[in-house]
Design an enzyme around this catalytic site. Sequence first.
Site, PDB file in Angstrom:
ATOM      1  N   TYR A 165       0.862  -1.216   0.033  1.00 47.64           N
ATOM      2  CA  TYR A 165      -0.235   0.107  -0.142  1.00 47.64           C
ATOM      3  C   TYR A 165       0.927   1.284   0.041  1.00 47.64           C
ATOM      4  O   TYR A 165       0.569   2.423  -1.028  1.00 47.64           O
ATOM      5  CB  TYR A 165      -0.969   0.027   1.327  1.00 47.64           C
ATOM      6  CG  TYR A 165      -2.013   0.952   1.247  1.00 47.64           C
ATOM      7  CD1 TYR A 165      -3.057   1.194   0.592  1.00 47.64           C
ATOM      8  CD2 TYR A 165      -1.667   2.054   2.294  1.00 47.64           C
ATOM      9  CE1 TYR A 165      -4.031   2.134   0.769  1.00 47.64           C
ATOM     10  CE2 TYR A 165      -2.862   3.011   2.269  1.00 47.64           C
ATOM     11  CZ  TYR A 165      -3.627   3.060   1.563  1.00 47.64           C
ATOM     12  OH  TYR A 165      -4.664   4.287   1.665  1.00 47.64           O
ATOM     13  N   LYS A 169       1.018   4.121  -2.954  1.00 44.52           N
ATOM     14  CA  LYS A 169       0.785   5.502  -2.464  1.00 44.52           C
ATOM     15  C   LYS A 169       1.825   6.577  -2.887  1.00 44.52           C
ATOM     16  O   LYS A 169       1.473   7.845  -3.077  1.00 44.52           O
ATOM     17  CB  LYS A 169       0.013   5.694  -1.209  1.00 44.52           C
ATOM     18  CG  LYS A 169      -1.207   4.898  -0.723  1.00 44.52           C
ATOM     19  CD  LYS A 169      -2.179   5.414  -1.867  1.00 44.52           C
ATOM     20  CE  LYS A 169      -3.623   5.079  -1.501  1.00 44.52           C
ATOM     21  NZ  LYS A 169      -4.462   5.436  -2.693  1.00 44.52           N
TER      22      LYS A 169
END
Length: 305
Positions: A165, A169
């Site tokens: 993640y 990001k």
Amino acid sequence: MTIDFTGQVAIVTGAGNGLGRSHALELAKRGAKVVVNDLGGARDGSGASSEASQEVVRLIESMGGEAISHGANVADYSQVQDMVEKTMAKWGRVDILINNAGILRDKSFTKMSLDDFKLVMDVHVMGTVNCTKAVWDIMRSQNYGRIVMTTSSSGMYGNFGQSNYGAAKMAVLGLMNTLVIEGAKNNIHVNALAPTAGTRMTEDLMPEDIVKAFAPEAVTAGMLTLCDEHAPNRFILCAGAGGYSSASMIETEGCFIPQAGQKAETVRDNWAQIIAPEHQTTMVTGAKQGEKFVLKAMAFMKSQQ
């Protein structure tokens, strides 16, 4: 000055629940025609259902607004193209894209499968790329566009169990930085939102009373400032629980070491100057870093003449 989106068309991905739902509803309240995109999968990306997105459409219509739902999987470019084609057929333009869709597959790096890493990258990174690519030329031809990336403190600063993640990001910030440069001449502004909100993505990560304090509406209030006519460009807005701040990447002025002294030990000996905060700056383009180093080298050579 009231922020108003009357006459504009907005696509919001992952808009069936949580932040995306809040974004879609508020854009509609302020006059936008909204494409409510949601695959309708679980938090980990499994499954699919149109029920949530259709409910958001019904809510918007009950307020007197206009909306359509589309279940495109943002990781599949052909499905995203179909969504954008249907949007253009109905309303003839796309003014705003909110790249919000995302999934979680949290595990420590040692326990994480590469399949789970790749899936998160596909949804967050390629999902953002696919949606942006599908509207980019439309926005260029309109000479207007507002795009919001969704980043995270997990990417900017790290978070245990979120290597996939976090990597995704940070990747969308790299995409933003270049699109800002390429879109400038066509009045396309690209910004990023770093939210902290109590949604189904975080509901079992925080106590219930804290989740309630981190209502999605607080984040949406910030998001609206990133996609209106007077939006900034290349801005990272952090928002949550009523708190708002900005984040940016800076580079120190650094030092210059002549070629004869370019050894690891010399670099270490100059560490204090390398990290000194005086005259640090934000680079406008990657080329500016090279320009800085070239100027340092030229100044040194001139001093030796």
